[in-house]
Scaffold this motif. Structure first.
Motif, PDB file in Angstrom:
ATOM      1  N   TYR A 153     -39.426 -31.021 -77.716  1.00 42.91           N
ATOM      2  CA  TYR A 153     -39.300 -32.457 -77.958  1.00 42.91           C
ATOM      3  C   TYR A 153     -39.053 -32.747 -79.434  1.00 42.91           C
ATOM      4  O   TYR A 153     -38.245 -33.613 -79.776  1.00 42.91           O
ATOM      5  N   ALA A 154     -39.731 -32.034 -80.303  1.00 39.14           N
ATOM      6  CA  ALA A 154     -39.541 -32.238 -81.734  1.00 39.14           C
ATOM      7  C   ALA A 154     -38.121 -31.858 -82.150  1.00 39.14           C
ATOM      8  O   ALA A 154     -37.489 -32.571 -82.940  1.00 39.14           O
ATOM      9  N   ALA A 155     -37.606 -30.754 -81.609  1.00 37.63           N
ATOM     10  CA  ALA A 155     -36.249 -30.323 -81.946  1.00 37.63           C
ATOM     11  C   ALA A 155     -35.219 -31.335 -81.454  1.00 37.63           C
ATOM     12  O   ALA A 155     -34.257 -31.653 -82.163  1.00 37.63           O
ATOM     13  N   SER A 156     -35.404 -31.852 -80.241  1.00 36.35           N
ATOM     14  CA  SER A 156     -34.446 -32.830 -79.727  1.00 36.35           C
ATOM     15  C   SER A 156     -34.524 -34.136 -80.508  1.00 36.35           C
ATOM     16  O   SER A 156     -33.509 -34.802 -80.719  1.00 36.35           O
ATOM     17  N   GLY A 157     -35.706 -34.489 -80.973  1.00 37.54           N
ATOM     18  CA  GLY A 157     -35.838 -35.690 -81.791  1.00 37.54           C
ATOM     19  C   GLY A 157     -35.149 -35.549 -83.136  1.00 37.54           C
ATOM     20  O   GLY A 157     -34.502 -36.485 -83.608  1.00 37.54           O
ATOM     21  N   ARG A 158     -35.279 -34.351 -83.746  1.00 36.56           N
ATOM     22  CA  ARG A 158     -34.582 -34.113 -85.021  1.00 36.56           C
ATOM     23  C   ARG A 158     -33.068 -34.163 -84.833  1.00 36.56           C
ATOM     24  O   ARG A 158     -32.345 -34.721 -85.662  1.00 36.56           O
ATOM     25  N   ARG A 159     -32.584 -33.579 -83.736  1.00 34.55           N
ATOM     26  CA  ARG A 159     -31.148 -33.600 -83.480  1.00 34.55           C
ATOM     27  C   ARG A 159     -30.651 -35.023 -83.250  1.00 34.55           C
ATOM     28  O   ARG A 159     -29.600 -35.422 -83.759  1.00 34.55           O
ATOM     29  N   ALA A 160     -31.404 -35.809 -82.508  1.00 29.75           N
ATOM     30  CA  ALA A 160     -31.035 -37.198 -82.260  1.00 29.75           C
ATOM     31  C   ALA A 160     -30.997 -37.994 -83.565  1.00 29.75           C
ATOM     32  O   ALA A 160     -30.099 -38.826 -83.764  1.00 29.75           O
ATOM     33  N   LEU A 161     -31.937 -37.736 -84.443  1.00 32.20           N
ATOM     34  CA  LEU A 161     -31.952 -38.423 -85.725  1.00 32.20           C
ATOM     35  C   LEU A 161     -30.740 -38.046 -86.568  1.00 32.20           C
ATOM     36  O   LEU A 161     -30.100 -38.917 -87.173  1.00 32.20           O
ATOM     37  N   ARG A 162     -30.397 -36.746 -86.599  1.00 30.94           N
ATOM     38  CA  ARG A 162     -29.210 -36.311 -87.349  1.00 30.94           C
ATOM     39  C   ARG A 162     -27.944 -36.958 -86.802  1.00 30.94           C
ATOM     40  O   ARG A 162     -27.088 -37.425 -87.566  1.00 30.94           O
ATOM     41  N   VAL A 163     -27.799 -36.980 -85.486  1.00 31.12           N
ATOM     42  CA  VAL A 163     -26.602 -37.569 -84.869  1.00 31.12           C
ATOM     43  C   VAL A 163     -26.528 -39.054 -85.205  1.00 31.12           C
ATOM     44  O   VAL A 163     -25.465 -39.581 -85.540  1.00 31.12           O
ATOM     45  N   THR A 164     -27.649 -39.739 -85.141  1.00 32.02           N
ATOM     46  CA  THR A 164     -27.675 -41.167 -85.450  1.00 32.02           C
ATOM     47  C   THR A 164     -27.275 -41.427 -86.896  1.00 32.02           C
ATOM     48  O   THR A 164     -26.470 -42.332 -87.162  1.00 32.02           O
ATOM     49  N   LEU A 165     -27.796 -40.637 -87.813  1.00 31.57           N
ATOM     50  CA  LEU A 165     -27.466 -40.837 -89.228  1.00 31.57           C
ATOM     51  C   LEU A 165     -25.994 -40.562 -89.522  1.00 31.57           C
ATOM     52  O   LEU A 165     -25.335 -41.320 -90.244  1.00 31.57           O
ATOM     53  N   VAL A 166     -25.455 -39.502 -88.940  1.00 35.74           N
ATOM     54  CA  VAL A 166     -24.046 -39.169 -89.176  1.00 35.74           C
ATOM     55  C   VAL A 166     -23.141 -40.217 -88.542  1.00 35.74           C
ATOM     56  O   VAL A 166     -22.151 -40.646 -89.143  1.00 35.74           O
ATOM     57  N   ALA A 167     -23.466 -40.655 -87.326  1.00 35.05           N
ATOM     58  CA  ALA A 167     -22.647 -41.658 -86.651  1.00 35.05           C
ATOM     59  C   ALA A 167     -22.665 -42.983 -87.418  1.00 35.05           C
ATOM     60  O   ALA A 167     -21.612 -43.611 -87.607  1.00 35.05           O
ATOM     61  N   ALA A 168     -23.828 -43.390 -87.884  1.00 40.14           N
ATOM     62  CA  ALA A 168     -23.920 -44.639 -88.641  1.00 40.14           C
ATOM     63  C   ALA A 168     -23.183 -44.539 -89.972  1.00 40.14           C
ATOM     64  O   ALA A 168     -22.498 -45.489 -90.374  1.00 40.14           O
TER      65      ALA A 168
END
Length: 69
Positions: free
Chosen positions: A13-28
């Protein structure tokens, strides 16, 4: 309480949360750079959805070490 299985689940869960955060930051970042930096709203939409699509694609991580890449 959950033991080893719980620890692995928590790490997943922690790894998927970090990946989601990275994707969100790059997309924004891509979206705002094209939308407000270059004044290109259509390119901003493409930048946003391209990042999301590449993150969902299982082959998107580049394999190998940094020297090989």
């Amino acid at each position: 309480m959950w033991g080893e299985r719980g620890a692995r689940l928590q790490a997943a869960y922690a790894a998927s949360g970090r990946r989601a955060l990275r994707v969100t930051l790059v997309a924004a970042t891509g979206f705002y750079a094209f939308r407000y930096g270059f004044g290109r709203p259509v390119a901003a939409t493409y930048a946003l959805f391209t990042v999301v699509a590449l993150a969902a694609w299982p082959g998107s991580p580049v394999p190998g070490g940094s020297a090989r890449r």
